[in-house]
Design an enzyme around this catalytic site. Structure first.
Site, PDB file in Angstrom:
ATOM      1  NE  ARG A 165     -42.154 -43.580 -46.807  1.00 32.98           N
ATOM      2  CZ  ARG A 165     -42.301 -42.617 -47.734  1.00 32.98           C
ATOM      3  NH1 ARG A 165     -41.236 -42.150 -48.359  1.00 32.98           N
ATOM      4  NH2 ARG A 165     -43.486 -42.132 -48.020  1.00 32.98           N
ATOM      5  CD1 TRP A 183     -46.001 -42.123 -38.728  1.00 31.67           C
ATOM      6  CD2 TRP A 183     -47.467 -40.718 -39.671  1.00 31.67           C
ATOM      7  NE1 TRP A 183     -45.892 -40.915 -38.089  1.00 31.67           N
ATOM      8  CE2 TRP A 183     -46.788 -40.042 -38.631  1.00 31.67           C
ATOM      9  CE3 TRP A 183     -48.427 -40.036 -40.398  1.00 31.67           C
ATOM     10  CZ2 TRP A 183     -47.044 -38.712 -38.308  1.00 31.67           C
ATOM     11  CZ3 TRP A 183     -48.684 -38.710 -40.084  1.00 31.67           C
ATOM     12  CH2 TRP A 183     -48.007 -38.066 -39.041  1.00 31.67           C
ATOM     13  N   GLY A 219     -51.532 -41.526 -47.790  1.00 29.15           N
ATOM     14  CA  GLY A 219     -52.296 -40.296 -48.019  1.00 29.15           C
ATOM     15  C   GLY A 219     -53.551 -40.307 -47.168  1.00 29.15           C
ATOM     16  CE  LYS A 231     -32.720 -32.147 -36.314  1.00 26.51           C
ATOM     17  NZ  LYS A 231     -33.486 -31.233 -37.082  1.00 26.51           N
ATOM     18  CG  HIS A 276     -40.360  -8.013 -24.455  1.00 27.32           C
ATOM     19  ND1 HIS A 276     -40.620  -6.736 -23.988  1.00 27.32           N
ATOM     20  CD2 HIS A 276     -39.208  -7.912 -25.173  1.00 27.32           C
ATOM     21  CE1 HIS A 276     -39.701  -5.902 -24.449  1.00 27.32           C
ATOM     22  NE2 HIS A 276     -38.844  -6.580 -25.171  1.00 27.32           N
ATOM     23  CE  LYS A 324     -35.143 -37.411 -43.685  1.00 25.04           C
ATOM     24  NZ  LYS A 324     -34.336 -36.562 -42.803  1.00 25.04           N
TER      25      LYS A 324
END
Ligand code: AGP
Length: 610
Positions: free
Chosen positions: A27, A76, A103, A486, A505, A605
């Protein structure tokens, strides 16, 4: 994204929690910690910045922490840099409570300032610590009542695990907008952010819903609503194998999951093809609804959004209805035009991406009917959608999605055929031709995978390029977007994906001798146009890696420096084949660059924060 594991039972908790945290590593995280209730020493917290191994080293693989109840967490970072102090669990100042959280507490600053004015001292820079300190502030002896007061005070998204030194025989959990699962065992119960962490111990799970509070003991669990009224919860049986969430001898999960694509495609599609027809029992889209449908609004993020870009071409071709694709994080704020006749097609591998979840809720509130395409059974998006179609790709562990992307595409094809049959927008022979070709896709994927050494060779030439462009037209452009993402995700090389006709362009100014351009030219009707765009960049010194179908490979080879070919297939099914060389190219480039392929820096993840 943060990972939560909790255990209460008869066995030593710390080793179980460490094993669960290791199964959540995919994760994405930057620190980890444990809170264990020791009958002799009380509530103990050990936590550190870095990998879970650092935590295991600190605790002699958990054996140094005694006790049969505890919480584990991988963080995280959102608020507060990665550090020992900012790691979870967070304790109240008096040491009575320990809290883990996934959260964001959006009003944490005002709460922190209030508590500081009340003389409470904070140890970290995190939003989460306010939960632990609020628990102490409101606590008068009843933990559940205290939790209710705290939840009424905080705003934002949370999955919480809370333990109290005064009642070591239970774990309290609460969720809002961030997933939390209860694992039910004999003589033990578990708490986790997702099934991967606990499937080793039990396959019987309950999914907490928003606003619910749970109380777990070794022998039982209870779930309550926000007013502490009991809530009956359905138990679910998880039926995938543990090995599906393990590497199985591959060097990386990503390699395993790329190779699994033929099987994942077959598992997702074949059960839904019966006697030459697409059968989607789960779907309740009637011919009358489809005839009155004014638009399909595809809402997603990242690679799932790239599926949506490809789906626009496919669904508009099959249904002759307008299809709009939008980034979930933009949808909510663009004052979208949605009516009761709008079908919101929500695509999400994890089913927990908060941007997509919030956008789905917005679309529902505006009157749309929601069809979700999801890989994780029982995820929040799956449970809140009006209809859900599961990709049967099995657990996808690598942060960079591969088999989930291609099975999402597969479901888009099936949805298109299902709707076209009811709208009579496809001739029977055309319908039959596509269904027949769907059955050929797995073996064509196998062919591509059996020739992956060619792609490994190209990667060995180009892995040190500072910037790589992907160009293509129509559905090739959609695949180019995914190929570029990726590459960026796992190799950290800057990359752009451009509609080939758009390059002149502006962006062509960036093309100089030695620039690598990956030209996707599988779309037959635009092959010549794309080749002319290739000539434009080649005349400015670019190196060209061309991708096309076998029948056009010889022609393309006259213009490009290297050619990759995929088997010919129905034009609408091309993305499923074309994406595999793109995935392999990114994988081998990252391998050459020594990157952390399964757990790329800064990525998670499932992104459960906005
Ligand atoms: C894809 O490789 C990335 N990991 C990311 O873009 C991902 O597709 C995005 O975060 C959406 O995730 P979801 O499909 O689980 O909603």
């Amino acid at each position: 994204m943060c990972g939560i594991v909790g255990y209460i039972g008869q066995e030593e908790a710390a080793p179980i929690l460490l094993d669960g945290l290791r199964r959540l590593e995919y994760r994405g995280y930057d620190s980890a910690g444990l809170a264990i209730f020791d009958p002799k020493d009380g509530l103990r917290v050990v936590k550190s910045k870095g990998r879970i191994q650092a935590l295991a080293d600190l605790t002699q693989d958990g054996t140094a922490l005694k006790g049969t109840m505890g919480l584990g967490h991988t963080r995280w970072a959102t608020h507060g840099a990665p550090s020992d102090l900012n790691s979870h669990p967070h304790m109240s100042e008096d040491g009575t409570f320990a809290v883990v959280h996934n959260g964001i507490i959006e009003n944490y600053m005002e709460i922190k300032e209030f508590l500081q004015s009340e003389g409470i001292h904070f140890a970290s820079d995190t939003d989460t610590e306010v939960v632990a300190q609020l628990m102490e502030y409101y606590y008068e002896g009843n933990v559940l009542d205290t939790v209710v007061k705290v939840l009424n005070r905080i705003q934002g998204a949370y999955a919480l695990g809370i333990v109290c030194a005064d009642c070591p025989d239970r774990i309290i959990a609460a969720r809002k907008d961030s997933p939390l699962i209860l694992g039910c065992g004999s003589g033990f119960h578990l708490l986790a952010s997702d099934v991967t962490a606990i499937i080793k111990h039990t396959r019987e799970v309950c999914y907490l819903d928003d606003g619910e509070i749970a109380e777990l003991t070794a022998d039982s669990f209870w779930v309550y609503d926000a007013y502490l009224r009991p809530v009956e919860k359905e138990r679910h049986h998880v039926d995938w194998e543990i090995s599906a969430a393990e590497k199985g001898g591959y060097e990386h999960f990503m390699a395993k999951e790329i190779i699994e694509q033929p099987k994942a495609f077959r598992d997702t599609v074949f059960p839904r093809l019966q006697e030459g027809r697409v059968v989607l029992d789960d779907l309740q889209l009637t011919p009358a609804y489809l005839a009155a449908m004014d638009k399909i609004y595809i809402i997603a993020c990242g690679s799932s959004y790239h599926v949506g870009v490809a789906a626009k071409y496919t669904l508009e071709k099959l249904l002759r209805k307008p299809v709009e694709v939008t980034l979930a994080s933009e949808f909510r704020y663009c004052d979208p035009i949605v009516t009761e006749h709008t079908l919101a097609l929500v695509i999400s591998q994890s089913g927990e991406t908060i941007d997509t979840l919030a956008a789905m809720r917005e679309a529902k509130a505006l009157g749309a009917r929601v069809l979700a395409v999801v890989n994780v059974v029982g995820s929040t998006i799956a449970r809140e959608a009006d209809d859900v179609l599961y990709t049967w790709a099995g657990p996808e562990i690598a942060v960079a999605t591969t088999k989930a992307y291609s099975t999402q595409l597969a479901l888009v094809y099936l949805i298109g055929l299902y709707c076209a049959e009811r709208l009579h927008t496809l001739l029977p022979e055309e319908y039959a031709a596509i269904v027949a070709e769907l059955k050929e896709i797995p073996q064509k994927l196998e062919q591509i995978l059996s020739n992956r050494e060619d792609i490994q060779f190209f990667a060995s030439i180009y892995f040190n390029h500072p910037s790589i462009f992907f160009i293509g037209r129509n559905i090739d452009y959609a695949v180019g977007l995914e190929g570029s993402l990726k590459l960026k995700e796992i190799s950290y090389i800057h990359s752009e994906a451009y509609a080939a006709g758009e390059l002149k362009h502006g962006t062509i100014s960036l093309i100089e001798p030695g620039t690598l351009v990956v030209a996707l030219a599988g779309c037959g009707k635009l092959f010549e146009k794309t080749v002319s765009n290739v000539v434009e960049v080649k005349s400015r010194g670019a190196d060209i890696l061309g991708l096309t179908t076998v029948s056009r490979a010889e022609e393309l080879a006259k213009t490009v420096d290297h050619t990759i070919s995929v088997p010919d297939t129905h034009p609408l099914l091309l993305p499923t084949l074309e994406v595999v060389p793109m995935q392999l190219f990114a994988y081998y480039v990252a391998l050459h660059r020594g990157c952390d392929i399964d757990k790329p820096r800064n990525l998670a993840k499932s992104v459960t924060v906005e």
